[in-house]
Design a protein around this motif. Structure first.
Motif, PDB file in Angstrom:
ATOM      1  N   ILE A 166       0.880  -1.166   0.001  1.00 21.41           N
ATOM      2  CA  ILE A 166      -0.063  -0.101   0.050  1.00 21.41           C
ATOM      3  C   ILE A 166       0.801   1.157   0.245  1.00 21.41           C
ATOM      4  O   ILE A 166       0.686   2.213  -0.771  1.00 21.41           O
ATOM      5  CB  ILE A 166      -0.859  -0.028   1.113  1.00 21.41           C
ATOM      6  N   LEU A 167       2.033   1.101   0.844  1.00 22.34           N
ATOM      7  CA  LEU A 167       2.653   2.594   1.136  1.00 22.34           C
ATOM      8  C   LEU A 167       3.586   2.573  -0.118  1.00 22.34           C
ATOM      9  O   LEU A 167       3.727   3.701  -0.776  1.00 22.34           O
ATOM     10  CB  LEU A 167       3.817   2.120   2.195  1.00 22.34           C
ATOM     11  N   LEU A 168       4.053   1.556  -1.054  1.00 21.34           N
ATOM     12  CA  LEU A 168       4.755   1.852  -2.307  1.00 21.34           C
ATOM     13  C   LEU A 168       4.047   2.463  -3.225  1.00 21.34           C
ATOM     14  O   LEU A 168       4.412   3.194  -4.038  1.00 21.34           O
ATOM     15  CB  LEU A 168       5.284   0.350  -2.700  1.00 21.34           C
ATOM     16  N   ARG A 169       2.628   2.082  -3.258  1.00 17.48           N
ATOM     17  CA  ARG A 169       1.663   2.582  -4.386  1.00 17.48           C
ATOM     18  C   ARG A 169       1.451   4.146  -4.110  1.00 17.48           C
ATOM     19  O   ARG A 169       1.226   4.802  -4.825  1.00 17.48           O
ATOM     20  CB  ARG A 169       0.263   1.789  -4.293  1.00 17.48           C
ATOM     21  N   GLN A 170       1.334   4.591  -2.701  1.00 15.66           N
ATOM     22  CA  GLN A 170       1.025   5.907  -2.187  1.00 15.66           C
ATOM     23  C   GLN A 170       2.096   6.743  -2.539  1.00 15.66           C
ATOM     24  O   GLN A 170       2.114   7.880  -3.024  1.00 15.66           O
ATOM     25  CB  GLN A 170       0.790   5.892  -0.684  1.00 15.66           C
ATOM     26  N   VAL A 171       3.400   6.222  -2.648  1.00 17.85           N
ATOM     27  CA  VAL A 171       4.584   6.752  -3.000  1.00 17.85           C
ATOM     28  C   VAL A 171       4.694   7.186  -4.372  1.00 17.85           C
ATOM     29  O   VAL A 171       4.882   8.453  -4.934  1.00 17.85           O
ATOM     30  CB  VAL A 171       6.012   6.056  -2.635  1.00 17.85           C
ATOM     31  N   ARG A 172       4.002   6.262  -5.027  1.00 15.73           N
ATOM     32  CA  ARG A 172       4.335   6.657  -6.675  1.00 15.73           C
ATOM     33  C   ARG A 172       3.111   7.525  -7.017  1.00 15.73           C
ATOM     34  O   ARG A 172       2.993   7.972  -8.256  1.00 15.73           O
ATOM     35  CB  ARG A 172       3.831   4.941  -7.344  1.00 15.73           C
ATOM     36  N   GLN A 173       1.923   7.469  -6.241  1.00 17.70           N
ATOM     37  CA  GLN A 173       0.995   8.603  -6.242  1.00 17.70           C
ATOM     38  C   GLN A 173       1.065   9.877  -6.045  1.00 17.70           C
ATOM     39  O   GLN A 173       0.301  10.796  -6.352  1.00 17.70           O
ATOM     40  CB  GLN A 173      -0.544   7.760  -5.728  1.00 17.70           C
ATOM     41  N   LEU A 174       2.197   9.950  -5.171  1.00 14.91           N
ATOM     42  CA  LEU A 174       2.635  11.485  -4.856  1.00 14.91           C
ATOM     43  C   LEU A 174       2.924  12.194  -5.991  1.00 14.91           C
ATOM     44  O   LEU A 174       3.414  11.914  -7.066  1.00 14.91           O
ATOM     45  CB  LEU A 174       3.887  11.436  -3.994  1.00 14.91           C
ATOM     46  N   PRO A 175       2.236  13.519  -6.095  1.00 11.70           N
ATOM     47  CA  PRO A 175       2.740  14.352  -7.319  1.00 11.70           C
ATOM     48  C   PRO A 175       4.214  14.659  -7.322  1.00 11.70           C
ATOM     49  O   PRO A 175       4.917  14.775  -6.286  1.00 11.70           O
ATOM     50  CB  PRO A 175       2.123  15.800  -6.863  1.00 11.70           C
ATOM     51  N   GLN A 212       0.312  15.472 -15.258  1.00  8.56           N
ATOM     52  CA  GLN A 212      -0.877  15.973 -15.032  1.00  8.56           C
ATOM     53  C   GLN A 212      -1.286  15.795 -13.750  1.00  8.56           C
ATOM     54  O   GLN A 212      -1.562  14.616 -13.242  1.00  8.56           O
ATOM     55  CB  GLN A 212      -1.870  15.272 -16.059  1.00  8.56           C
ATOM     56  N   LEU A 213      -1.511  16.937 -13.010  1.00  5.36           N
ATOM     57  CA  LEU A 213      -2.123  16.757 -11.401  1.00  5.36           C
ATOM     58  C   LEU A 213      -3.432  15.850 -11.713  1.00  5.36           C
ATOM     59  O   LEU A 213      -4.338  16.356 -12.429  1.00  5.36           O
ATOM     60  CB  LEU A 213      -2.130  17.872 -10.977  1.00  5.36           C
ATOM     61  N   ALA A 214      -3.569  15.145 -10.484  1.00  7.85           N
ATOM     62  CA  ALA A 214      -5.034  14.579 -10.242  1.00  7.85           C
ATOM     63  C   ALA A 214      -6.140  15.711 -10.001  1.00  7.85           C
ATOM     64  O   ALA A 214      -5.826  17.090  -9.823  1.00  7.85           O
ATOM     65  CB  ALA A 214      -5.026  13.836  -9.015  1.00  7.85           C
ATOM     66  N   ASP A 215      -7.389  15.778 -10.469  1.00  6.30           N
ATOM     67  CA  ASP A 215      -8.406  16.789 -10.794  1.00  6.30           C
ATOM     68  C   ASP A 215      -8.558  17.223  -9.283  1.00  6.30           C
ATOM     69  O   ASP A 215      -8.956  18.629  -9.170  1.00  6.30           O
ATOM     70  CB  ASP A 215      -9.541  16.218 -11.031  1.00  6.30           C
ATOM     71  N   GLN A 216      -8.161  16.453  -7.994  1.00 12.85           N
ATOM     72  CA  GLN A 216      -8.609  17.233  -6.867  1.00 12.85           C
ATOM     73  C   GLN A 216      -7.394  18.063  -6.338  1.00 12.85           C
ATOM     74  O   GLN A 216      -7.312  18.707  -5.189  1.00 12.85           O
ATOM     75  CB  GLN A 216      -8.736  16.010  -5.894  1.00 12.85           C
ATOM     76  N   LEU A 217      -6.240  18.244  -7.064  1.00 17.36           N
ATOM     77  CA  LEU A 217      -5.189  19.009  -6.645  1.00 17.36           C
ATOM     78  C   LEU A 217      -4.819  20.051  -7.646  1.00 17.36           C
ATOM     79  O   LEU A 217      -5.402  20.284  -8.588  1.00 17.36           O
ATOM     80  CB  LEU A 217      -3.995  18.005  -6.494  1.00 17.36           C
ATOM     81  N   LYS A 218      -4.131  21.009  -7.130  1.00 22.50           N
ATOM     82  CA  LYS A 218      -3.780  22.132  -7.744  1.00 22.50           C
ATOM     83  C   LYS A 218      -2.332  22.695  -7.450  1.00 22.50           C
ATOM     84  O   LYS A 218      -1.822  22.170  -6.297  1.00 22.50           O
ATOM     85  CB  LYS A 218      -4.903  23.319  -7.526  1.00 22.50           C
ATOM     86  N   LEU A 219      -1.494  23.396  -8.264  1.00 19.45           N
ATOM     87  CA  LEU A 219      -0.269  23.910  -7.966  1.00 19.45           C
ATOM     88  C   LEU A 219      -0.508  25.347  -7.599  1.00 19.45           C
ATOM     89  O   LEU A 219      -0.932  26.412  -8.277  1.00 19.45           O
ATOM     90  CB  LEU A 219       0.869  23.656  -9.024  1.00 19.45           C
ATOM     91  N   SER A 220       0.069  25.834  -6.271  1.00 24.70           N
ATOM     92  CA  SER A 220      -0.418  27.095  -6.002  1.00 24.70           C
ATOM     93  C   SER A 220       1.020  27.608  -5.289  1.00 24.70           C
ATOM     94  O   SER A 220       1.552  27.210  -4.339  1.00 24.70           O
ATOM     95  CB  SER A 220      -1.331  27.248  -4.829  1.00 24.70           C
TER      96      SER A 220
END
Length: 651
Positions: A166-175, A212-220
């Motif tokens: 689970i943690l390895l997947r989450q690292v790969r999903q980080l922006p 491409q950032l996920a829809d729920q994220l933004k770069l500010s």
């Protein structure tokens, strides 16, 4: 660590945790992970050839009789060494399992394993920063991982293996931006745990296309944050479209079937609803309800108010603790929204210092300090910003008193906000206050209500007010209205602020401001204002001492002296020093405005300052907040004396 990496997820049970005390392994378990799945497991008891403490037997369930039949570590060492060689070693608290195992290998004649080792505890703390506990059994429960026998090596190793995936997947999903920033702040992680982040970052950099950032994220402004829906007060359906369920049967039709129907709870619900409904026919009366333990009090008041409240006339619920706020927001009200034919909106409001100041965090992100803890917390916050919609630092479960970095990134309050600063539109405090204007339920704690009640006075309609745990509200009210006169604390705090802007002092901002004429001038004005304030404070201290203490009869009480002062005398002294009191009020106003001007000028010239410059600027802000708090207390004391009776003054 790519898809071809083989992980050996290990857990050991031992006779004790001290490696220097002749402790031994009594159980070894390993789950082999390859191709993103568990492909093999191995478990064996190990005869420690020594006595096993009773507490270990009770904890693990492994008896001495069972261990007598097991092989010794010497007998299985060759197999274990071969099993682990060429893998990446993984454990939940790797700084225990890995050194302990290597010591055992050395004891029987093998060299230490020269393989990478990573830790799932610290990985979990960074990737799941809002959890309250990182024990393996709690993480297993959070992810619905079957973990039937905690503190047995086979169950622990398999649970850790599933957690690792689970943690390895989450690292790969980080922006990518967040991941690269975590690597840049370089938190100190056990063994080779940091490699999990760096190798995924290397993979990202080798890919030709941009992210491409996920829809729920933004770069500010250089930070990846979670998008938040704009507050709105136009729901599809409102409570007014539906009839309140007065009978127990009607309520049972709405609420989940597993909720027990309680007669007293039903009475409480109807009592509240009947008191406030149809106020055109009968005026509402203030209510005091004593609810027995176990009645389901929170649901008992939230259900009727769901049918009474609206965004024009919300209900303000004041609770005793932040945990009760969390419980209402994340348990009681979501339960109602799942059950009711309409939705209610809610928001938690807290004091400004509970929220993160994004601008401060951005400027301090890459400023190094001497604390190992700081870099770790920065990594947690970078991940948390991709998750949080509130910006409430309490979500991180940090001990703020022991975390100096958090002091530096606390929000100073809305009066400091400048529309021209980078994160003005994304400011969390602004967002939550705006959300409160469109909420049906506004959840606060007693301290917040006592300090910020004027905020609710500006609503178009007077809100409902529900005070939970009223006994603690009274105690909070007493604490919040206690006044203390401490002129020396004000002078000391003023000296610290003056030191921050005095040229030649270590850490002074004067060198930072040297290239900006406006900032340099404001610093001069601040210095003058602080000097005048110190003179006024010294004069006030001298006057109070002369009029209230000198030549008066004092009574010795332990290590200090006490004098009972008649209220009429005390009031007269304050009247006699009225001009000084008014001068301090004006000075406080002037100094605060100078700091706001200074902050605005800094924001307009943000690119001119380095990260180290901002570290010194925020030290000034932190000291100013302390000074402002001390001076505010003193001025409040002087005003309070004229309005309320006082029995004693001690010093």
């Amino acid at each position: 660590m790519n898809s071809k990496t083989t992980f050996a997820v290990v857990d050991i049970e031992t006779t004790g945790t001290d490696m220097a005390d002749n402790n031994r392994i009594i159980q070894f378990s390993c789950a082999i992970v390859a191709d993103n799945r568990v492909v093999n497991t191995y478990v064996t008891d190990v005869n420690p050839q020594r006595e096993v403490p009773k507490r270990i037997i009770q904890l693990t369930g492994i008896t001495p009789q069972r261990l007598k039949k097991a092989p010794t570590f010497d007998q299985i060492s060759a197999k274990l060494y071969q099993l682990l060689s060429g893998t990446v070693f993984v454990a939940h608290n790797v700084n225990f399992d890995f050194p302990f195992l290597n010591q055992e290998f050395q004891r029987v004649g093998y060299p230490e394993l020269s393989i990478d080792a990573i830790d799932t505890v610290t990985l979990s703390q960074i990737l799941l920063p809002t959890l309250a506990s990182y024990r393996l059994q709690d993480l297993s429960a959070y992810f619905n991982i079957v973990h039937k026998h905690p503190h047995t090596a086979d169950s622990d190793a398999l649970a850790t293996a599933k957690l690792l995936l689970i943690l390895l997947r989450q690292v790969r999903q980080l922006p990518r931006k967040t991941l690269s920033q975590i690597i840049a702040v370089n938190p100190s992680l056990p063994q080779d745990t940091m490699n999990v982040f760096t190798e995924v970052d290397d993979e990202n950099r080798s890919k030709p296309h941009s992210e491409q950032l996920a829809d729920q994220l933004k770069l500010s402004w250089g930070l990846v944050i979670r998008r938040r829906p704009l507050p709105t007060s136009t729901p599809d359906q409102t409570a007014g479209d539906f009839k309140y369920p007065k009978t127990r049967i009607a309520k049972q039709r709405i609420l989940p079937k597993d909720l027990e129907s309680r007669i007293e709870q039903n009475k409480m619900m109807n009592m509240i609803y009947n008191n406030y409904a149809a106020q055109g026919h009968h005026p509402a009366k203030p209510m005091v309800i004593e609810a027995p333990t176990g009645i389901g009090k929170s649901l008992g008041y939230c259900l009727p108010f769901s049918y009474l409240t609206s965004t024009q006339k919300p209900v303000v619920i004041s609770t005793a603790t932040t945990y009760l706020q969390f419980q209402l927001q994340n348990q009681t009200l979501p339960l109602l929204n799942q059950s009711l034919p309409f939705n209610v909106k809610s928001v938690i409001l807290k004091g400004a210092s509970h929220y993160i100041d994004l601008n401060k965090f951005r400027h301090l992100l890459f400023v190094a300090d001497n604390s190992v803890q700081t870099a770790f917390i920065k990594a947690q916050i970078l991940v948390w910003l991709t998750m949080t919609t509130t910006g409430d630092l309490d979500e991180l479960h940090l001990n703020v008193e022991q975390t100096p970095f958090v002091w530096k990134i606390q929000h100073p309050g809305v009066k400091w906000l400048d529309p021209s600063e980078p994160f003005y539109e994304d400011d969390f405090l602004r967002y939550n206050l705006k959300k409160a204007q469109h909420a049906d339920f506004i959840i606060v704690n007693h301290s917040y209500l006592l300090k910020n009640w004027r905020f609710f006075r500006d609503f178009s309609e007077k809100p409902y007010l529900l005070i939970d745990e009223t006994q603690q509200f009274a105690e909070n009210a007493i604490r919040n209205h206690q006044k203390q006169l401490n002129p020396l604390a004000v002078i000391s705090a003023a000296n610290r602020v003056r030191g921050d802007i005095q040229g030649g002092n270590p850490g002074s901002v004067r060198d930072v401001f040297a290239q900006n004429v406006i900032l340099d001038k404001i610093a001069d004005q601040l210095t003058d204002a602080l000097d005048h304030l110190k003179d006024e404070m010294k004069q006030l201290t001298h006057n109070l001492f002369s009029q209230l203490v000198t030549t008066k009869s004092l009574h010795k009480n332990a290590d200090f002296f006490v004098r009972l002062i008649p209220l009429s005398e005390l009031k007269q002294v304050i009247v006699d020093n009225g001009s000084l009191k008014e001068a301090l009020k004006r000075r406080n106003f002037d100094i605060e405005n100078l700091l706001i001007r200074l902050n605005s000028e800094i924001n307009q010239n943000a690119s001119a300052f380095t990260a180290h410059d901002y570290s010194e600027i925020y030290d000034l802000y932190e000291d100013f907040n302390h000074f402002s708090n001390q001076l505010g207390k003193l001025i409040a004391w002087l005003i309070w004396i004229q309005k309320r009776s006082i029995k004693t003054l001690s010093g």
